[in-house]
Design a protein around this motif. Structure first.
Motif, PDB file in Angstrom:
ATOM      1  N   ILE A  74      13.424 101.242  26.472  1.00 55.31           N
ATOM      2  CA  ILE A  74      13.813 101.052  27.870  1.00 55.31           C
ATOM      3  C   ILE A  74      14.218  99.615  28.147  1.00 55.31           C
ATOM      4  N   ILE A  75      13.537  98.667  27.506  1.00 53.74           N
ATOM      5  CA  ILE A  75      13.783  97.245  27.780  1.00 53.74           C
ATOM      6  C   ILE A  75      14.855  96.671  26.866  1.00 53.74           C
ATOM      7  N   ALA A  76      14.737  96.916  25.561  1.00 57.50           N
ATOM      8  CA  ALA A  76      15.591  96.230  24.591  1.00 57.50           C
ATOM      9  C   ALA A  76      17.044  96.686  24.640  1.00 57.50           C
ATOM     10  N   ILE A  77      17.279  98.000  24.731  1.00 57.77           N
ATOM     11  CA  ILE A  77      18.658  98.493  24.680  1.00 57.77           C
ATOM     12  C   ILE A  77      19.471  98.028  25.890  1.00 57.77           C
ATOM     13  N   PRO A  78      18.986  98.180  27.134  1.00 53.79           N
ATOM     14  CA  PRO A  78      19.774  97.665  28.268  1.00 53.79           C
ATOM     15  C   PRO A  78      20.006  96.155  28.195  1.00 53.79           C
ATOM     16  N   LEU A  79      18.980  95.390  27.796  1.00 53.84           N
ATOM     17  CA  LEU A  79      19.163  93.939  27.696  1.00 53.84           C
ATOM     18  C   LEU A  79      20.160  93.579  26.604  1.00 53.84           C
ATOM     19  N   GLY A  80      20.141  94.319  25.498  1.00 54.23           N
ATOM     20  CA  GLY A  80      21.115  94.066  24.440  1.00 54.23           C
ATOM     21  C   GLY A  80      22.538  94.357  24.886  1.00 54.23           C
ATOM     22  N   ILE A  81      22.714  95.422  25.680  1.00 59.62           N
ATOM     23  CA  ILE A  81      24.042  95.750  26.208  1.00 59.62           C
ATOM     24  C   ILE A  81      24.514  94.679  27.182  1.00 59.62           C
ATOM     25  N   VAL A  82      23.612  94.249  28.071  1.00 57.85           N
ATOM     26  CA  VAL A  82      23.964  93.207  29.039  1.00 57.85           C
ATOM     27  C   VAL A  82      24.356  91.917  28.325  1.00 57.85           C
ATOM     28  N   ALA A  83      23.592  91.545  27.302  1.00 55.40           N
ATOM     29  CA  ALA A  83      23.905  90.316  26.560  1.00 55.40           C
ATOM     30  C   ALA A  83      25.259  90.415  25.869  1.00 55.40           C
ATOM     31  N   ALA A  84      25.593  91.600  25.356  1.00 60.70           N
ATOM     32  CA  ALA A  84      26.873  91.771  24.669  1.00 60.70           C
ATOM     33  C   ALA A  84      28.043  91.747  25.642  1.00 60.70           C
ATOM     34  N   THR A  85      27.876  92.388  26.795  1.00 56.60           N
ATOM     35  CA  THR A  85      28.976  92.443  27.766  1.00 56.60           C
ATOM     36  C   THR A  85      29.185  91.112  28.477  1.00 56.60           C
ATOM     37  N   ARG A  86      28.205  90.238  28.447  1.00 56.20           N
ATOM     38  CA  ARG A  86      28.331  88.908  29.051  1.00 56.20           C
ATOM     39  C   ARG A  86      28.132  87.830  27.991  1.00 56.20           C
ATOM     40  N   GLN A  87      28.852  87.982  26.918  1.00 60.23           N
ATOM     41  CA  GLN A  87      28.707  87.082  25.782  1.00 60.23           C
ATOM     42  C   GLN A  87      28.968  85.625  26.174  1.00 60.23           C
ATOM     43  N   TYR A  88      28.101  84.740  25.650  1.00 59.85           N
ATOM     44  CA  TYR A  88      28.172  83.284  25.853  1.00 59.85           C
ATOM     45  C   TYR A  88      27.896  82.866  27.296  1.00 59.85           C
ATOM     46  N   SER A  89      27.380  83.770  28.096  1.00 60.90           N
ATOM     47  CA  SER A  89      26.968  83.383  29.438  1.00 60.90           C
ATOM     48  C   SER A  89      25.520  82.888  29.397  1.00 60.90           C
TER      49      SER A  89
END
Length: 328
Positions: free
Chosen positions: A118-133
């Protein structure tokens, strides 16, 4: 698919045979033996037989007087027929002791796995879609901290802060001092409060790797040509990410989930030991320290079976999440 599954099961059985022999060999080479301890205790009683006679009697009863190959074949025959023997450490059938403690470890592992997903997958997606932010850097830094933290250090830190200084939780054990005086709901709540810190420990130390894994695979998929084509057609960004990109990211994630199957039943040895949780991990650790060969052999063989089953499940799930994958 059927032929593939049958072939993999046969290969797994062959691997399991070699694994059990390696485990038995290691158990016979342990520097400690609970049989020796039992013989010393029995020989210390009034009018007891000498230590040497007790040792010979117990060794013969447990088949330790046989050569290692013959002893392994004897154990394997009894294991296949469902006779797992009696635990030397706990003085009860191995299967009964296993049933007594496996439920608690399974509940802890299942809750921890659900929280990780529940925690890791959404955060991983958010980090990928906002790369270098900044958000990407923050999530990545948190994941690295979780990966780097040793279990014993993080568990000790949680106990120091939330149990010792703040007094919100108990430092160890599964039940409190007044457990028997509580109502059924109160007893359930008391046990739940004792499991909060162990579950948080299991979740935090495992969440970093899954988060980084999700981010890396999501970035690879987002840079694929078909994603650029979908965006060029004017598809909504959320549909591009969660319908097209995320589905293909599921393939490597299936490996993680399938590989987590043994973890649901193996218990968390370090965490359970630090918090004195009577689960399968702590029970197995105690049995290994005592040289309890029957229980240790059953536990390690059980983990080997789960590992092989988890790998087979991962391969089958590949074809489920991606129709392009065909197992021949």
């Amino acid at each position: 698919m059927r032929n593939y599954i049958i072939k993999r099961i046969l290969i797994s059985i062959l691997i399991l045979i070699f694994v059990t022999f390696a485990i038995y060999l290691l158990m016979r080479c342990l520097p400690t033996s609970y049989v020796q301890t039992m013989a010393m205790q029995l020989s210390a009683g009034p009018n007891a037989k000498p230590y040497e006679e007790w040792l010979a009697q117990l060794t013969a009863a447990y088949g330790l007087d046989l050569p290692i190959p013959l002893g392994w074949l004897k154990w394997l025959k009894e294991f296949i027929t469902g006779n797992f023997g009696d635990s030397w450490r706990y003085a009860m059938p191995v299967a009964d002791k296993f049933k007594e403690v496996i439920g608690l470890s399974f509940v802890m592992g299942l809750i921890s796995l659900i929280l990780q997903l529940i925690i890791a997958i959404p955060l991983g997606i958010v980090a990928a879609t906002r790369q270098y932010s900044r958000l990407d850097y923050g999530i990545s830094a948190g994941a690295l901290v979780g990966i780097s933290l040793p279990t014993f250090f993080f568990a000790s830190l949680l106990r120091l802060v939330f149990a010792v200084h703040l007094g919100w939780f108990e430092t160890h054990g599964l039940v409190g001092r007044n457990f028997n005086q509580l109502s059924p709901m109160g007893q359930l709540g008391d046990m739940a409060m004792h499991l909060v810190l162990p579950i948080v420990t299991l979740t935090i130390i495992s969440i970093g790797g899954l988060m980084r894994y999700t981010r890396t695979n999501m970035l690879e998929v987002l840079n694929a040509d078909y994603i650029r084509t979908a965006r060029a057609k004017g598809l909504d960004e959320k549909k591009v990410i969660y319908h097209h990109a995320f589905r293909n990211t599921l393939i490597p994630l299936v490996t993680i989930v399938g590989g987590s199957l043994p973890g649901l039943f193996s218990g968390a040895l370090i965490t359970e030991t630090l918090f004195s949780i009577p689960g399968i991990g702590f029970t197995s650790y105690t049995a290994m320290r005592a040289g309890d060969i029957p229980f240790t052999m059953f536990y390690l063989t059980f983990l080997a079976i789960l590992t092989l089953a988890g790998n087979l499940l991962s391969d089958i799930l590949y074809a489920v999440v991606d129709p392009r994958v065909r197992l021949a």
